[in-house]
Design a protein around this motif. Structure first.
Motif, PDB file in Angstrom:
ATOM      1  N   CYS A 240       0.828  -1.211   0.000  1.00 33.26           N
ATOM      2  CA  CYS A 240       0.000   0.000   0.000  1.00 33.26           C
ATOM      3  C   CYS A 240       0.861   1.259   0.000  1.00 33.26           C
ATOM      4  CB  CYS A 240      -0.925   0.000   1.211  1.00 33.26           C
ATOM      5  SG  CYS A 240      -2.244  -1.222   1.143  1.00 33.26           S
ATOM      6  N   ALA A 241       1.972   1.242   0.725  1.00 35.48           N
ATOM      7  CA  ALA A 241       2.863   2.407   0.754  1.00 35.48           C
ATOM      8  C   ALA A 241       3.444   2.673  -0.628  1.00 35.48           C
ATOM      9  CB  ALA A 241       3.972   2.185   1.773  1.00 35.48           C
ATOM     10  N   VAL A 242       3.809   1.627  -1.340  1.00 37.82           N
ATOM     11  CA  VAL A 242       4.340   1.787  -2.699  1.00 37.82           C
ATOM     12  C   VAL A 242       3.256   2.342  -3.623  1.00 37.82           C
ATOM     13  CG1 VAL A 242       5.229   0.553  -4.708  1.00 37.82           C
ATOM     14  CG2 VAL A 242       6.115   0.036  -2.430  1.00 37.82           C
ATOM     15  N   LEU A 243       2.046   1.807  -3.529  1.00 42.10           N
ATOM     16  CA  LEU A 243       0.942   2.284  -4.365  1.00 42.10           C
ATOM     17  C   LEU A 243       0.632   3.752  -4.086  1.00 42.10           C
ATOM     18  CD1 LEU A 243      -1.510  -0.761  -4.220  1.00 42.10           C
ATOM     19  CD2 LEU A 243      -0.048  -0.079  -6.127  1.00 42.10           C
ATOM     20  N   TRP A 244       0.620   4.116  -2.807  1.00 42.25           N
ATOM     21  CA  TRP A 244       0.357   5.526  -2.467  1.00 42.25           C
ATOM     22  C   TRP A 244       1.459   6.423  -3.010  1.00 42.25           C
ATOM     23  CZ3 TRP A 244      -3.020   9.031  -1.093  1.00 42.25           C
ATOM     24  CH2 TRP A 244      -2.554  10.269  -0.637  1.00 42.25           C
ATOM     25  N   THR A 245       2.692   6.003  -2.918  1.00 42.20           N
ATOM     26  CA  THR A 245       3.804   6.809  -3.431  1.00 42.20           C
ATOM     27  C   THR A 245       3.641   7.073  -4.919  1.00 42.20           C
ATOM     28  OG1 THR A 245       5.304   5.908  -1.752  1.00 42.20           O
ATOM     29  CG2 THR A 245       6.304   6.892  -3.710  1.00 42.20           C
ATOM     30  N   ILE A 246       3.344   6.031  -5.674  1.00 42.19           N
ATOM     31  CA  ILE A 246       3.188   6.195  -7.120  1.00 42.19           C
ATOM     32  C   ILE A 246       1.994   7.080  -7.439  1.00 42.19           C
ATOM     33  CG2 ILE A 246       2.754   4.950  -9.269  1.00 42.19           C
ATOM     34  CD1 ILE A 246       4.224   2.560  -8.027  1.00 42.19           C
ATOM     35  N   LEU A 301      10.019  10.597 -12.462  1.00 43.00           N
ATOM     36  CA  LEU A 301      10.281   9.166 -12.575  1.00 43.00           C
ATOM     37  C   LEU A 301      11.443   8.743 -11.682  1.00 43.00           C
ATOM     38  CD1 LEU A 301       9.751   6.447 -13.979  1.00 43.00           C
ATOM     39  CD2 LEU A 301      11.362   7.161 -15.750  1.00 43.00           C
ATOM     40  N   ALA A 302      12.506   9.536 -11.659  1.00 47.56           N
ATOM     41  CA  ALA A 302      13.650   9.208 -10.811  1.00 47.56           C
ATOM     42  C   ALA A 302      13.263   9.234  -9.333  1.00 47.56           C
ATOM     43  CB  ALA A 302      14.793  10.195 -11.071  1.00 47.56           C
ATOM     44  N   LEU A 303      12.439  10.210  -8.958  1.00 50.99           N
ATOM     45  CA  LEU A 303      11.987  10.281  -7.565  1.00 50.99           C
ATOM     46  C   LEU A 303      11.160   9.056  -7.193  1.00 50.99           C
ATOM     47  CD1 LEU A 303      11.662  11.909  -4.919  1.00 50.99           C
ATOM     48  CD2 LEU A 303       9.619  12.927  -5.931  1.00 50.99           C
ATOM     49  N   VAL A 304      10.248   8.661  -8.087  1.00 49.62           N
ATOM     50  CA  VAL A 304       9.430   7.482  -7.814  1.00 49.62           C
ATOM     51  C   VAL A 304      10.303   6.245  -7.655  1.00 49.62           C
ATOM     52  CG1 VAL A 304       7.715   5.922  -8.814  1.00 49.62           C
ATOM     53  CG2 VAL A 304       7.355   8.382  -8.901  1.00 49.62           C
ATOM     54  N   ALA A 305      11.292   6.091  -8.541  1.00 49.44           N
ATOM     55  CA  ALA A 305      12.168   4.920  -8.462  1.00 49.44           C
ATOM     56  C   ALA A 305      12.923   4.887  -7.140  1.00 49.44           C
ATOM     57  CB  ALA A 305      13.143   4.931  -9.638  1.00 49.44           C
ATOM     58  N   VAL A 306      13.457   6.030  -6.715  1.00 53.64           N
ATOM     59  CA  VAL A 306      14.202   6.088  -5.456  1.00 53.64           C
ATOM     60  C   VAL A 306      13.291   5.791  -4.271  1.00 53.64           C
ATOM     61  CG1 VAL A 306      15.470   7.626  -3.910  1.00 53.64           C
ATOM     62  CG2 VAL A 306      15.964   7.646  -6.354  1.00 53.64           C
ATOM     63  N   ARG A 313      13.087  -1.601   0.666  1.00 51.91           N
ATOM     64  CA  ARG A 313      14.195  -1.993   1.546  1.00 51.91           C
ATOM     65  C   ARG A 313      13.889  -1.666   3.002  1.00 51.91           C
ATOM     66  NH1 ARG A 313      18.932  -3.490  -0.676  1.00 51.91           N
ATOM     67  NH2 ARG A 313      19.153  -3.282  -2.939  1.00 51.91           N
ATOM     68  N   LEU A 314      13.244  -0.531   3.227  1.00 57.73           N
ATOM     69  CA  LEU A 314      12.955  -0.118   4.591  1.00 57.73           C
ATOM     70  C   LEU A 314      11.915  -1.016   5.238  1.00 57.73           C
ATOM     71  CD1 LEU A 314      13.370   2.045   6.831  1.00 57.73           C
ATOM     72  CD2 LEU A 314      11.496   3.324   5.778  1.00 57.73           C
ATOM     73  N   MET A 315      10.945  -1.460   4.454  1.00 55.44           N
ATOM     74  CA  MET A 315       9.836  -2.237   5.003  1.00 55.44           C
ATOM     75  C   MET A 315      10.016  -3.734   4.804  1.00 55.44           C
ATOM     76  SD  MET A 315       6.570   0.173   4.021  1.00 55.44           S
ATOM     77  CE  MET A 315       5.620  -0.516   5.369  1.00 55.44           C
ATOM     78  N   ARG A 316      11.194  -4.151   4.413  1.00 51.69           N
ATOM     79  CA  ARG A 316      11.445  -5.587   4.223  1.00 51.69           C
ATOM     80  C   ARG A 316      11.576  -6.263   5.577  1.00 51.69           C
ATOM     81  NH1 ARG A 316      16.633  -6.853   0.878  1.00 51.69           N
ATOM     82  NH2 ARG A 316      15.367  -5.803  -0.712  1.00 51.69           N
TER      83      ARG A 316
END
Length: 322
Positions: A240-246, A301-306, A313-316
Motif C-alpha cells: 500500500c505504501a508503494v501504491l500511495w507513493t506512485i 520518474l527518478a523520484l518514484v524509483a528512489v 528496503r525499509l519495510m522488508r
C-alpha cells in the motif's frame, strides 16, 4: 574374497548410477523444453512492454536533453533543461506541494485507513460497509474533484449547512491560500476507501484466536494494533505504501479539475510536479517547451524509483507464518 567382492559391488552399483544418469538426462531435456517454450509465451508481452513503456521512456529521456518545440529539428542543450526547471520557482513550489501530498496526505490516509480497519473488523455488516467505503474509488477522479469543489464553494452544501447551524460567516474553503489544503483533503477522502479495503482484506486473514487472546489478556486497541494487526499485515502495508507513493506523485486530474476554471490552468500555488510537466509544454504566450516538460517528467520518474526502492528496503521483514 576381495577379488570376487569388487565386481559384485560394481555390478550392484552400476544400475543405480545408470538410472541416475537417465533421470538427470530426462530432467535436463525437460528443462530445455521449458526454456524453449518460455520465449514464445513471454515475447508478446515483452514486445508490448518495450513498445509502449520502454520506448516512450527512452524518448522522453532523450527529449529532456534537447530544446524542441514539438515539431522541426531538435537542438541539443545537455542539462540546461534540468538547470532551468530547478531554477524555476514554480517547479520548486510544485515539487514541494507534491512532497506535502506524499507525506502529509499519506500519513492522514493510512491513519484513517487503520482506524476504519480496526473499527470495522468486528462490526456487523462490515462487507456492506467495505463496499460503501470503496465506492469513491470506482468513480472517476474528475467527477470526484468537481463534486468536492461544489461542496466547498462559497454557496456550496458545506457553507449552507454551516449557515443553517448559525455561523454568520462560513470559511472561504476555496480561497487561494486554502485551495491546496482542500485538494489534499479531497485526495485523502477519495483514497482512504481503497487502502481501507486492502488492509481489511489483509486483516481478515489473521486468525481470530489471536484477537481473542489479546482480549483475555486485557490488551487495549493500540496494543492489539501494534502487536498483532500491524506485524501480521506488514507486507500488505508495504505494498500500500508503494501504491500511495506512485499515485500521489502522479496526481494530476484532481488538481486540474478542481482548481482550474473554464478550461484554464489552476493557480500555480496548487500545482504538483505532474501538473507542472503538463503546463511546461505550453507556457503562456511562449513557444512550446517539450524539453523542459520531459526533464520534469524524468525527475518525477527518478523520484518514484528512489522512493519505491527505499520503501521496499525499509519495510522488508521476514514473513510471519500463522
Amino acid at each position: 574374497m576381495t577379488a570376487t567382492a569388487e565386481p559384485l559391488v560394481e555390478r550392484r552399483t552400476a544400475p543405480s548410477s545408470t538410472l541416475a544418469r537417465r533421470t538427470r538426462a530426462r530432467g535436463s531435456s525437460f528443462e530445455r523444453g521449458r526454456r524453449r517454450l518460455f520465449l514464445p509465451f513471454v515475447a508478446p508481452a515483452l514486445a508490448l512492454y518495450l513498445l509502449f513503456l520502454v520506448a516512450p521512456l527512452a524518448g522522453t529521456v532523450f527529449i529532456s536533453f534537447n530544446k524542441w518545440a514539438g515539431s522541426g529539428p531538435m537542438e541539443w542543450v545537455g542539462i540546461k533543461n534540468y538547470t532551468h526547471i530547478f531554477q524555476d520557482p514554480v517547479f520548486r513550489q510544485s515539487f514541494g506541494n507534491m512532497l506535502v501530498l506524499l507525506l502529509v496526505g499519506g500519513f492522514a490516509t493510512f491513519a484513517i485507513s487503520f482506524v476504519l480497519t480496526m473499527l470495522l473488523r468486528d462490526m456487523p455488516g462490515r462487507k456492506f460497509a467495505r463496499a460503501v467505503i470503496f465506492f469513491p474509488t470506482i468513480v472517476p477522479a474528475l467527477v470526484l474533484s468537481i463534486l468536492w469543489g461544489f461542496l466547498f464553494q462559497a454557496d456550496g452544501l458545506v457553507n449552507t449547512i454551516l449557515e443553517r447551524l448559525g455561523m454568520a460567516h462560513p470559511p472561504e474553503w476555496l480561497a487561494s491560500e486554502h485551495q491546496f489544503q482542500m485538494i489534499v483533503l479531497g485526495i485523502v477522502w477519495t483514497s482512504t476507501g481503497f487502502y481501507t479495503t486492502i488492509l481489511m482484506a489483509s486483516v481478515d486473514r489473521i486468525p481470530p484466536y489471536l484477537y481473542e487472546d489479546c482480549s483475555l489478556a486485557g490488551a487495549n486497541a493500540w496494543q492489539v494494533f501494534r502487536h498483532v494487526t500491524l506485524p501480521l499485515s506488514w507486507d500488505v502495508v508495504g505494498v500500500c505504501a508503494v501504491l500511495w507513493t506512485i499515485n500521489s506523485v502522479k496526481t494530476f486530474e484532481f488538481v486540474l479539475a478542481m482548481a482550474g476554471a473554464s478550461g484554464s490552468l489552476p493557480p500555480t500555488n496548487t500545482w504538483t510536479s505532474a501538473l507542472f510537466a503538463y503546463a511546461a509544454v505550453y507556457p503562456s504566450g511562449g513557444i512550446p517547451a517539450y524539453g523542459a516538460s520531459a526533464a520534469s517528467a524524468v525527475v518525477i520518474l527518478a523520484l518514484v524509483a528512489v522512493l519505491v526502492v527505499g520503501l521496499r528496503r525499509l519495510m522488508r521483514r521476514d514473513a510471519v507464518e500463522f
